[in-house]
Design an enzyme around this catalytic site. Structure first.
Site, PDB file in Angstrom:
ATOM      1  N   ASP A   1      28.199 -28.004  26.816  1.00  0.00           N
ATOM      2  CA  ASP A   1      27.424 -27.193  25.894  1.00  0.00           C
ATOM      3  C   ASP A   1      26.058 -27.845  25.720  1.00  0.00           C
ATOM      4  OD1 ASP A   1      26.794 -25.292  23.880  1.00  0.00           O
ATOM      5  OD2 ASP A   1      27.339 -26.767  22.356  1.00  0.00           O
TER       6      ASP A   1
ATOM      7  N   GLY B   1      24.466 -20.387  25.095  1.00  0.00           N
ATOM      8  CA  GLY B   1      24.129 -19.035  24.668  1.00  0.00           C
ATOM      9  C   GLY B   1      22.645 -18.831  24.482  1.00  0.00           C
TER      10      GLY B   1
END
Length: 1117
Positions: free
Chosen positions: A420, A703
């Protein structure tokens, strides 16, 4: 009343609304089950009764059992679980075989001792783990609850009870919040036990129930009906409806206090139990995590099958040899020595029994101690990780933690890392850096000539002293934004008004003007803080209003609706009514989502803002787009009516709400965009560079916008200008190369990427993240690593390993992972070598004992070899060995590659170490055989008996095994020395003790070989030329006083050999002299004449007969 849709009646646990009063005892409500026409819900109606005895057999209480065992069930359940393992069941089967006299060739204790040791160690470990879980459960919270002011044990609380909670009290059941001490029914809870987040969350009671207050009589008379979803594990979602006073009131997650929460900053509150016991959402999430196995574990399963097949082949070969020997030689031999019963006279049946006897003898080729040793080594490696001070983060007081003990060696084989970005590569401490308002960028600093300046710590900050409610820690360097605010620019004020209204932040004012914001995400906190410093201070919130101080003036907005954020919508909106009565929607979200919902008039501003967003993303900043919409009153009222109807539904509520939200969030006017800085974590660039040199491929799954991800990748050395194999992926297209950046991906897509690489590349994968959106990725990868950061502890709770910063990953893999893999591979190679060398001696001996399943070693040696004589040295090697030190492990990352290529232990290495073990066993057997074949002492006494042969081989084996582990050890410690030399000392101590007069006096039947070890280890052996003395080749009488044990072709210790030698099945078919012709023929075949053989003379005391011709004189009792 409570109702649950589609919930089986037999499993229903919704309970009574129990009221308790002092001096009156417990009153209860009996339930009636009703199924209303056309509905799929079971309704429970409650009526007051003074007898509650029926309720205890109808309803689920709040009893939680976190332990697997109790004092009565521990032994049977634990043994049942352990014998589900194939290895334990296999050795239990061998133990049963050893109890069959016709088959057994070893005493039962040779298997039961190591099996009992393994079962005991595992049972102690399981009991300890269970005890820890019980202790942890007992410390979770208070034992007593107030059920309408009457004390009751939490475990006895039932669904329907109305509970009073006080400040700082633990919530031990899922409660529907009814009322609280705070205005508007607000309550504040800490959810650290649920998601690891320490920031406070707000929960709000329905307005209609908040009026109940603390009035006990009103609460006791509460007779509402609750229709809700069945128990599930979704912590962030709840769907239900309260039917009360002829009205329908929607219930969602914001109305619940879940088990595991702690009430904070709230004096008291009342709630009704919705789910209790194992049906609470917390307990529904306590299911077992998917068991992960290493590649070495999977290889071991294959190798064990190979070894078992090899064991069967050896058993078949020896069984066939026994049948052939019985048919060609044994039939004549039995006439003199071994006349069997009819049942054993068949050669095929004799081979069948011999097959099982050899399966017992040769079973140590897969020793049970292997599995115990592997678990001990893995446990030790886990403690080494936990104790590593270099992986300890002092600022957060967070050490590294190995949350599993089964994956340590897998850390040395990682090929793909999936990371991430936010909170993992970056600090997740958000700072409002820049913004774009009405097509103009704010946040940049220029000199007097219009040149852009780099912002440093010395750059002057904007003076916010005009604002007494400012956050003194906030820093901003562009003075033009404050000037635009003071000049009353409409777009600028509307921009900050949106930031002050569109959020779910809760304010807490400890002192006058001392505001503390409790935000569910760092992004929201940074944006609200920015609006606060520029004059739009979010001051207070109620269920229906939001109060903002706009440039010192208090303005209260009526909060009409919140269209909350989720990972699918990627946006959040609020609908408010200003003091002038105008309704307006404010929205913030991802630009790719928001730009599709703008009115056509915003097209020009959209293009400009898009350019600004790309510029922000190029600097590695996190961006959001902002927009608003003025609402027509008629349209809004109609929409609100449909929203209320959708909220009152139980089924398909979410789909209807999503459709209504989509209808509202369109034709919006663009205001601008925000840019938030999230700095890199310390040491990220160096760590990625080092891991890249170790041939580890690093993928970033985020994202964020593509430009933001690319910029961060360049900042942390993941991307370089000279790289060719770079793919940046956005959407649903996946490629697999060295460097991949996946942008705009959802949590589910993260898991799908990991699964894709696992399936297609067949490589070891590691996923690392810090937030709840990384949990699915962490669970999918072979190894999951959680970072305890700003987004809570959900990633840590789902992980296999955890620490505080990304940079510790370098040490976890290159030091601990590589060492664990190196040690485990060396351990396995040596262990298989040692046991092949130990076991295959029996195979060679089979060809010299008539394939009779006679053992070479003493049975005590067989029992102790793997658990005493050779266990500790190999454990020391598996725990402490290292080829290079930790500094060189990091300095030379290429040393990591053998693990990725699986070079240190594979099928080829297994074959080589097994072949070496077979060669060693061959040498250990035939060299003593040749030395003792014609061996005598210097005084002419014979030493060629089986016990001397056994002690010679056993001693040679222990010495050779110790020398071999010394050669295999790369890094000598004091522990290695102590274990190796200590094991040799223990062996010789036990050897001489077993052959001593003292132990013979205590156990004469078990230890009859007095002085054997001293004789064989001290005597000088002379090899005589038997061909020059044929008169010594015949039969001779020996004295019983000898402590040596003979071993002719059928000398058995146990099994059908014991049956034969005991005399219970002996029968003589004729006089003893009837077999003399057979002896003469045998002597003729050996080139001797019958006349040269001495007569067979029985020993006066024992009637034991010896022949010479193989090591160990042949005898029978």
């Amino acid at each position: 009343m409570l109702a649950v849709p589609d919930y089986p009646l037999g499993q229903h646990t919704l309970g009574q609304n129990s009221t308790k009063f002092p001096c009156k005892g417990r009153k209860s409500r009996k339930k009636d089950f009703k199924k209303r026409p056309g509905e799929d819900c079971i309704y429970l109606q409650f009526h007051l009764y003074h007898d509650s005895s029926l309720l205890f057999c109808l309803f689920q209480d709040n009893h939680i059992k976190t332990s697997k065992y109790n004092i009565f069930t521990f032994l049977p359940i634990n043994l049942f679980e352990q014998f589900q393992r194939v290895a334990n069941a296999y050795f239990l089967f061998l133990l049963i075989l050893q109890l069959i006299p016709q088959v057994s060739s070893l005493s039962w204790f040779t298997t039961i001792v190591p099996l009992a040791l393994v079962l005991t160690i595992t049972a102690v470990k399981d009991a300890t783990d269970d005890y820890v879980s019980i202790a942890k459960a007992l410390g979770l919270g208070p034992k007593v609850a107030l059920v309408l002011l009457q004390s009751e044990q939490w475990m006895n609380v039932r669904v329907g009870d109305i509970i009073k909670l006080e400040n700082n009290q633990f919530v031990a059941a899922d409660l529907l919040l009814l009322s609280s001490s705070e205005p508007y029914g607000l309550s504040y809870v800490e959810t650290a036990e649920l998601d690891g987040e320490t920031n406070l969350k707000v929960r709000q009671a329905l307005t209609v129930t908040s009026e109940l207050g603390a009035d006990i009589h009103k609460l006791a008379e509460f007779d509402g009906e609750v229709v809700c979803e069945p128990p599930n594990n979704k912590l962030d979602r709840f769907t239900g409806t309260l039917l009360w006073k002829d009205g329908k009131f929607p219930l969602d997650n914001g109305k619940l206090l879940l088990r595991g929460c702690v009430l904070r900053n709230t004096e008291w509150c009342f709630g009704m139990v919705i789910f209790a016991g194992l049906e609470t959402k917390l307990m529904q999430n306590c299911g077992r995590t998917t068991f992960k196995r290493t590649s070495i574990d999977r290889l071991m399963n294959t190798l064990v099958l190979w070894i078992f097949g090899f064991l069967m082949c050896m058993g078949i070969i020896l069984a066939i040899g026994n049948s052939v020997w019985e048919k060609s030689v044994g039939g004549n031999f039995r006439k003199l020595y071994l006349p069997w019963d009819e049942v054993l006279s068949d050669a095929f049946f004799s081979g069948f029994l011999t097959f099982w006897s050899y399966i017992i003898i040769l079973n140590t080729v897969v020793p049970i101690s292997l599995y115990v040793s592997v678990e001990v080594i893995r446990l030790g490696h886990s403690y080494f990780i936990n104790w590593d001070r270099r992986m300890y983060q002092a600022q957060r007081d967070t050490p590294a933690e190995a949350r599993t003990t089964t994956l340590n060696e897998e850390l040395g084989q990682v090929e793909y890392i999936f990371s991430d970005k936010t909170g993992t590569l970056t600090q997740n401490i958000m700072v409002f850096s820049k913004c774009s308002i009405n097509g103009k960028i704010y946040g940049e600093v220029y000199d007097e000539f219009g040149h852009k300046l780099e912002i440093t710590e010395k750059t002057p900050c904007v003076d916010f002293s005009f604002n007494p409610l400012r956050d003194r820690r906030f820093r901003f360097h562009d003075h033009s934004l404050l000037e635009a605010m003071k000049l009353d620019e409409t777009a600028v004020r509307e921009f900050f008004r949106l930031l002050a209204l569109c959020h779910t932040v809760m304010p807490e004012e400890k002192m006058e003007g001392e505001l503390v914001y409790q935000a569910q995400s760092p992004d929201e906190g940074a944006l609200v803080t920015a609006a606060r410093n520029f004059g739009f201070v979010f001051r207070a919130r109620t269920p229906e209003t939001i109060t903002v101080y706009e440039l010192g003036k208090a303005v209260t907005y009526q909060l009409l609706a919140i269209l909350d954020f989720n990972n699918v919508r990627k946006r959040m909106s609020v609908i408010v009514r200003n003091p002038q009565g105008r309704a307006r929607l404010y929205c913030k979200g991802a630009d790719t989502i928001l730009f599709d919902r703008l009115e056509p008039a915003s097209e020009e501003l959209l293009c400009t803002t898009s350019e600004h967003l790309n510029e922000f993303a190029g600097e590695g900043l996190r961006t959001l787009a902002l927009a608003y919409r003025d609402l027509d009153e008629d349209f809004f009222q109609g929409w609100m009516q449909r929203l209320r109807e959708a909220c009152s539904l139980v089924e398909k509520r979410e789909d209807l709400l999503a459709s209504l939200y989509e209808e509202m969030e369109r034709e919006m006017t663009l205001l601008g965009a925000t840019a938030i800085e999230d700095k890199l974590e310390q040491g990220v660039a160096e760590t990625i560079a080092c891991l890249t040199l170790a041939s580890i491929k690093i993928w970033v799954l985020t994202g964020d916008k593509m430009e933001t991800a690319i910029n961060i990748a360049y900042s942390c050395n993941m991307l370089r200008d000279d790289m060719n194999e770079v793919f940046v992926i956005s959407g649903h297209t996946w490629f697999g190369l060295r460097t991949v950046i996946c942008c705009r991906v959802t949590p589910l897509q993260k898991a799908q990427v990991v699964e894709l690489v696992k399936r297609r590349r067949r490589a070891v994968t590691l996923a690392i993240g810090d937030g709840a959106n990384d949990v699915s990725m962490i669970k999918t990868a072979h190894i999951g690593v959680g970072i305890s950061g700003q987004e809570g502890m959900q990633a840590v709770l789902a992980s296999d390993y955890s620490f505080a910063q990304f940079r510790h990953l370098q040490r976890l893999l290159l030091v601990h992972g590589r060492w664990s893999y190196f040690r485990m591979c060396n351990f396995l190679c040596y262990f298989f070598y040692k046991n092949f060398a130990f076991t295959l001696v029996h195979f060679w001996f089979g060809f010299f004992c008539g394939f009779s399943a006679q053992t070479v070693y003493d049975q005590w040696f067989i029992t102790l070899f793997n658990i005493v004589y050779t266990s500790l040295p190999v454990l020391a090697m598996g725990l402490f060995d290292q080829d290079v030190n930790e500094k060189n492990s990091i300095r030379f990352p290429k040393l990591y590659e053998p693990g990725q290529l699986n070079l240190l232990f594979n099928k080829r290495q297994f074959f080589l170490c097994s072949l070496q073990g077979a060669y060693t066993s061959f040498t250990l057997f035939f060299i003593p055989y040749g030395a003792l074949y014609h061996g005598v002492r210097d005084d002419g006494a014979n030493v060629t008996d089986q016990q001397s042969f056994a002690v010679t081989i056993a001693t040679s084996l222990v010495i050779v095994a110790s020398v071999q582990i010394g050669l295999d050890t790369n890094y000598w410690t004091a522990i290695n020395h102590f274990y190796i030399w200590g094991s040799l000392a223990v062996y010789f101590s036990i050897l001489f003790a077993m052959h001593s007069n003292g132990i013979f006096g205590i156990f004469p039947s078990q230890f009859p070989f007095i002085g054997e070890s001293a004789l064989i280890l001290q005597d000088y052996i002379v090899t005589s030329d038997r061909r020059q003395h044929p008169h010594e080749q015949g039969l001779r009488r020996v004295r019983r006083t000898s402590s040596r044990r003979s071993a002719y072709a059928f000398a058995h210790q146990e099994g059908y050999g014991e049956l034969i030698t005991s005399g219970r099945n002996m029968r003589f078919t004729g006089p003893m002299h009837s077999s003399s012709s057979w002896i003469e023929n045998l002597l003729k075949k050996r080139g001797l004449t019958t006349g040269s053989s001495p007569k067979c003379r029985p020993d006066n005391s024992t009637e034991r007969w010896h022949t010479e011709g193989i090591p160990g004189d042949q005898h029978t009792d």
